[in-house]
Design a protein around this motif. Structure first.
Motif, PDB file in Angstrom:
ATOM      1  N   ASP A  94       0.880  -1.172   0.000  1.00 11.44           N
ATOM      2  CA  ASP A  94       0.000   0.000   0.000  1.00 11.44           C
ATOM      3  C   ASP A  94       0.923   1.228   0.000  1.00 11.44           C
ATOM      4  N   THR A  95       1.147   1.808  -1.183  1.00 15.44           N
ATOM      5  CA  THR A  95       2.127   2.905  -1.270  1.00 15.44           C
ATOM      6  C   THR A  95       1.622   4.156  -0.548  1.00 15.44           C
ATOM      7  N   GLY A  96       0.297   4.324  -0.468  1.00 11.38           N
ATOM      8  CA  GLY A  96      -0.259   5.479   0.247  1.00 11.38           C
ATOM      9  C   GLY A  96       0.153   5.477   1.715  1.00 11.38           C
ATOM     10  N   ALA A  97       0.282   4.270   2.300  1.00 12.80           N
ATOM     11  CA  ALA A  97       0.674   4.163   3.711  1.00 12.80           C
ATOM     12  C   ALA A  97       2.059   4.770   3.921  1.00 12.80           C
ATOM     13  N   MET A  98       2.927   4.671   2.903  1.00  8.34           N
ATOM     14  CA  MET A  98       4.277   5.225   3.031  1.00  8.34           C
ATOM     15  C   MET A  98       4.220   6.761   3.059  1.00  8.34           C
ATOM     16  N   TYR A  99       3.392   7.352   2.192  1.00  7.52           N
ATOM     17  CA  TYR A  99       3.228   8.822   2.224  1.00  7.52           C
ATOM     18  C   TYR A  99       2.623   9.248   3.559  1.00  7.52           C
ATOM     19  N   ARG A 100       1.716   8.436   4.070  1.00  6.94           N
ATOM     20  CA  ARG A 100       1.088   8.762   5.348  1.00  6.94           C
ATOM     21  C   ARG A 100       2.109   8.733   6.495  1.00  6.94           C
ATOM     22  N   CYS A 101       3.051   7.785   6.437  1.00  5.93           N
ATOM     23  CA  CYS A 101       4.094   7.718   7.478  1.00  5.93           C
ATOM     24  C   CYS A 101       4.947   8.982   7.471  1.00  5.93           C
ATOM     25  N   GLU A 108      -3.487  16.517   5.871  1.00 10.06           N
ATOM     26  CA  GLU A 108      -2.120  17.043   5.705  1.00 10.06           C
ATOM     27  C   GLU A 108      -1.296  16.285   4.656  1.00 10.06           C
ATOM     28  N   VAL A 109      -1.685  15.051   4.377  1.00 12.76           N
ATOM     29  CA  VAL A 109      -0.800  14.161   3.618  1.00 12.76           C
ATOM     30  C   VAL A 109      -0.553  14.628   2.173  1.00 12.76           C
ATOM     31  N   ALA A 110      -1.491  15.385   1.606  1.00  9.53           N
ATOM     32  CA  ALA A 110      -1.318  15.811   0.211  1.00  9.53           C
ATOM     33  C   ALA A 110      -0.081  16.705   0.050  1.00  9.53           C
ATOM     34  N   VAL A 149       2.694  16.468   1.603  1.00  4.63           N
ATOM     35  CA  VAL A 149       3.841  15.552   1.567  1.00  4.63           C
ATOM     36  C   VAL A 149       3.892  14.816   0.215  1.00  4.63           C
ATOM     37  N   ALA A 150       2.722  14.369  -0.238  1.00  6.14           N
ATOM     38  CA  ALA A 150       2.676  13.622  -1.503  1.00  6.14           C
ATOM     39  C   ALA A 150       2.977  14.516  -2.703  1.00  6.14           C
ATOM     40  N   ASP A 151       2.778  15.816  -2.556  1.00  9.46           N
ATOM     41  CA  ASP A 151       3.076  16.751  -3.654  1.00  9.46           C
ATOM     42  C   ASP A 151       4.585  16.985  -3.798  1.00  9.46           C
ATOM     43  N   VAL A 195      10.296  13.864  -1.719  1.00 11.09           N
ATOM     44  CA  VAL A 195       9.698  12.745  -0.975  1.00 11.09           C
ATOM     45  C   VAL A 195       9.349  11.633  -1.957  1.00 11.09           C
ATOM     46  N   ARG A 196       8.779  11.999  -3.082  1.00  8.06           N
ATOM     47  CA  ARG A 196       8.362  10.990  -4.062  1.00  8.06           C
ATOM     48  C   ARG A 196       9.569  10.221  -4.589  1.00  8.06           C
ATOM     49  N   GLU A 197      10.651  10.932  -4.837  1.00  8.65           N
ATOM     50  CA  GLU A 197      11.839  10.255  -5.363  1.00  8.65           C
ATOM     51  C   GLU A 197      12.313   9.175  -4.381  1.00  8.65           C
ATOM     52  N   GLY A 209      -1.770   2.409  -5.487  1.00  7.71           N
ATOM     53  CA  GLY A 209      -1.603   3.818  -5.162  1.00  7.71           C
ATOM     54  C   GLY A 209      -2.139   4.714  -6.257  1.00  7.71           C
ATOM     55  N   ARG A 210      -1.350   5.737  -6.627  1.00  8.15           N
ATOM     56  CA  ARG A 210      -1.767   6.664  -7.673  1.00  8.15           C
ATOM     57  C   ARG A 210      -0.847   6.581  -8.897  1.00  8.15           C
ATOM     58  N   ASP A 211       0.435   6.224  -8.645  1.00  3.41           N
ATOM     59  CA  ASP A 211       1.432   6.278  -9.718  1.00  3.41           C
ATOM     60  C   ASP A 211       2.209   4.976  -9.842  1.00  3.41           C
ATOM     61  N   THR A 212       1.636   3.865  -9.351  1.00  3.23           N
ATOM     62  CA  THR A 212       2.430   2.629  -9.347  1.00  3.23           C
ATOM     63  C   THR A 212       2.642   2.092 -10.769  1.00  3.23           C
ATOM     64  N   GLU A 269     -12.356  17.112  -4.027  1.00  3.27           N
ATOM     65  CA  GLU A 269     -11.172  17.954  -3.794  1.00  3.27           C
ATOM     66  C   GLU A 269      -9.904  17.091  -3.785  1.00  3.27           C
ATOM     67  N   ARG A 270      -9.980  15.917  -3.168  1.00  4.31           N
ATOM     68  CA  ARG A 270      -8.800  15.037  -3.146  1.00  4.31           C
ATOM     69  C   ARG A 270      -8.497  14.513  -4.551  1.00  4.31           C
ATOM     70  N   ASP A 271      -9.528  14.249  -5.336  1.00  3.40           N
ATOM     71  CA  ASP A 271      -9.330  13.848  -6.741  1.00  3.40           C
ATOM     72  C   ASP A 271      -8.600  14.937  -7.506  1.00  3.40           C
ATOM     73  N   ARG A 329      -6.678  17.248  -6.419  1.00  4.33           N
ATOM     74  CA  ARG A 329      -5.296  17.342  -5.978  1.00  4.33           C
ATOM     75  C   ARG A 329      -4.444  16.183  -6.504  1.00  4.33           C
ATOM     76  N   ASP A 330      -5.003  15.001  -6.476  1.00  7.40           N
ATOM     77  CA  ASP A 330      -4.267  13.820  -6.973  1.00  7.40           C
ATOM     78  C   ASP A 330      -3.952  13.961  -8.463  1.00  7.40           C
ATOM     79  N   ARG A 331      -4.877  14.601  -9.199  1.00  9.54           N
ATOM     80  CA  ARG A 331      -4.687  14.702 -10.657  1.00  9.54           C
ATOM     81  C   ARG A 331      -3.803  15.877 -11.031  1.00  9.54           C
ATOM     82  N   ALA A 332      -3.663  16.851 -10.125  1.00 10.99           N
ATOM     83  CA  ALA A 332      -2.906  18.075 -10.446  1.00 10.99           C
ATOM     84  C   ALA A 332      -1.459  18.014  -9.991  1.00 10.99           C
ATOM     85  N   ARG A 333      -1.098  16.959  -9.249  1.00 10.66           N
ATOM     86  CA  ARG A 333       0.249  16.842  -8.663  1.00 10.66           C
ATOM     87  C   ARG A 333       1.310  16.975  -9.757  1.00 10.66           C
ATOM     88  N   PRO A 334       2.343  17.839  -9.530  1.00 12.92           N
ATOM     89  CA  PRO A 334       3.343  18.032 -10.583  1.00 12.92           C
ATOM     90  C   PRO A 334       4.119  16.759 -10.940  1.00 12.92           C
TER      91      PRO A 334
HETATM   92  O1   DC Z   1      -4.350   6.124  -0.816  1.00  9.49           O
HETATM   93  P1   DC Z   1      -4.147   7.002   0.407  1.00  9.49           P
HETATM   94  O2   DC Z   1      -5.334   7.889   0.737  1.00  9.49           O
HETATM   95  O3   DC Z   1      -3.718   6.232   1.614  1.00  9.49           O
HETATM   96  O4   DC Z   1      -2.948   7.975   0.026  1.00  9.49           O
HETATM   97  C1   DC Z   1      -2.444   8.917   0.931  1.00  9.49           C
HETATM   98  C2   DC Z   1      -1.936  10.134   0.171  1.00  9.49           C
HETATM   99  O5   DC Z   1      -0.799   9.837  -0.627  1.00  9.49           O
HETATM  100  C3   DC Z   1      -2.938  10.809  -0.777  1.00  9.49           C
HETATM  101  O6   DC Z   1      -2.735  12.222  -0.686  1.00  9.49           O
HETATM  102  C4   DC Z   1      -2.537  10.318  -2.144  1.00  9.49           C
HETATM  103  C5   DC Z   1      -1.054  10.125  -1.986  1.00  9.49           C
HETATM  104  N1   DC Z   1      -0.481   9.035  -2.774  1.00  9.49           N
HETATM  105  C6   DC Z   1       0.323   9.362  -3.836  1.00  9.49           C
HETATM  106  O7   DC Z   1       0.497  10.543  -4.130  1.00  9.49           O
HETATM  107  N2   DC Z   1       0.917   8.378  -4.554  1.00  9.49           N
HETATM  108  C7   DC Z   1       0.725   7.095  -4.251  1.00  9.49           C
HETATM  109  N3   DC Z   1       1.328   6.149  -4.995  1.00  9.49           N
HETATM  110  C8   DC Z   1      -0.104   6.744  -3.169  1.00  9.49           C
HETATM  111  C9   DC Z   1      -0.711   7.744  -2.456  1.00  9.49           C
END
Ligand code: DC
Length: 241
Positions: free
Chosen positions: A42-49, A104-106, A108-110, A114-116, A135-138, A185-187, A189-194
Motif C-alpha cells: 500500500d504505497t499510500g501508507a508510506m506517504y502517510r508515514c 495534511e498528507v497531500a 507531503v505527496a506533492d 519525498v516521491r523520489e 496507489g496513484r502512480d504505481t 477535492e482530493r481527486d 489534488r491527486d490529478r494536479a500533482r506536478p
Molecule cells: O491512498 P491514500 O489515501 O492512503 O494515500 C495517501 C496520500 O498519498 C494521498 O494524498 C494520495 C497520496 N499518494 C500518492 O500521491 N501516490 C501514491 N502512490 C499513493 C498515495
C-alpha cells in the motif's frame, strides 16, 4: 515503450493498481495479493508515514522540501503483514488513518523529493518478490514495466456513497454531500500533482467498479493475473526454487 506483449524478459512480476480515492483499491489489492500469494504494498501508507513525522515539524517547515525529503530518507517503514504499518519500529497502523493526517498528507505527496525517495523504495520492494502495488502512480512512475496495470475507477457518487456508509458503520455522523465534496477535492489534488499525478498508465486496463461487488472485482483482477504469462513464469520459478 514497445507495443510487444509483456514477456518475463521485458516486464516485472508486478500487478500495479492505481485509481482515485475511495474506489476500494486497498481492500481489493489486499485480497488479490492474498489470493495470488503475492506481497501487498500500500504505497499510500508510506506517504502517510512521512506525513505523520512531518506533522511534528513547526508549521512553517511543513512544506519545506529539504526537511520533508530528510524525513522520508530517515524513516524506516515496514509492512510486516496486511494492514500493519511500522514506522521506525512503532505500530502506526491507526495513527496514519486519522482525519487530521488525511488532511495534511497531500502536501507531503506533492513534494518531488519525498516521491523520489519513496518511489525508489517501492521499486526495491517490488523487485524482491511478485507483488501487488497500489496507489496513484504505481503503473506510471514506480513500475512502468509492470506486467499488469489496472486503473480501478468508479463514479464519484458511488465512491462517496460507499465512504459515507463505511463512516456511518464506524459510528461517525457522515454527511453524503460533505463526503462527496471532500472526495472531489482530493481527486483534483491527486490529478494536479506536478510529479506522480493520478493518470491512466500506458497499457493499463480500466476496471470500473461502479456496478461491481468487491468479490467480483477481486476475482476479475486475480483471473487477469493468473492468465498472464509473466506471473505464471514467476510462480513456476518460485516452485522450482
Ligand atoms: O491512498 P491514500 O489515501 O492512503 O494515500 C495517501 C496520500 O498519498 C494521498 O494524498 C494520495 C497520496 N499518494 C500518492 O500521491 N501516490 C501514491 N502512490 C499513493 C498515495
Amino acid at each position: 515503450m514497445s507495443e510487444a506483449p509483456p514477456t518475463p524478459e521485458n516486464s516485472r512480476a508486478v500487478l500495479a493498481i492505481d485509481g482515485p480515492v475511495g474506489v476500494g483499491k486497498s481492500t481489493v489489492a489486499r485480497r488479490v495479493a492474498e489470493r495470488l500469494g503475492f506481497f501487498h504494498l500500500d504505497t499510500g501508507a508510506m506517504y502517510r508515514c512521512v506525513a505523520l513525522r512531518a506533522m511534528k515539524l513547526p508549521e512553517e517547515k511543513r512544506a519545506d522540501g529539504a526537511a520533508l525529503r530528510r524525513i522520508a530518507e530517515q524513516s524506516r517503514i515496514d509492512l510486516p503483514e496486511p494492514g500493519v504499518v511500522l514506522l521506525d519500529g512503532e505500530d502506526v497502523s491507526e495513527a496514519i488513518r486519522s482525519e487530521e493526517l488525511s488532511a495534511e498528507v497531500a502536501i507531503v505527496a506533492d513534494d518531488p523529493g519525498v516521491r523520489e525517495v519513496l518511489v525508489a523504495r517501492q521499486r526495491e520492494i517490488g523487485l524482491r518478490q511478485p507483488a501487488v502495488l497500489e496507489g496513484r502512480d504505481t503503473g506510471t512512475m514506480v513500475f512502468p514495466d509492470a506486467a499488469l496495470k489496472i486503473f480501478l475507477d468508479a463514479s464519484p457518487a458511488s465512491r462517496a456513497k460507499r465512504r459515507t456508509e463505511q463512516l456511518r458503520a464506524a459510528g461517525e455522523a457522515a454527511d453524503y454531500e460533505a463526503v462527496l465534496a471532500g472526495l472531489m477535492e482530493r481527486d483534483r489534488r491527486d490529478r494536479a500533482r506536478p510529479v506522480g499525478a493520478l493518470r491512466i498508465a500506458a497499457g493499463a486496463r480500466i476496471v470500473d467498479t461502479t456496478n461491481l461487488t468487491e468479490d467480483v472485482a477481486v476475482s476479475l483482477l486475480a483471473a487477469m493475473a493468473q492468465d498472464h504469462p509473466v506471473f505464471a513464469a514467476a510462480a513456476a520459478g518460485a516452485a522450482r526454487s
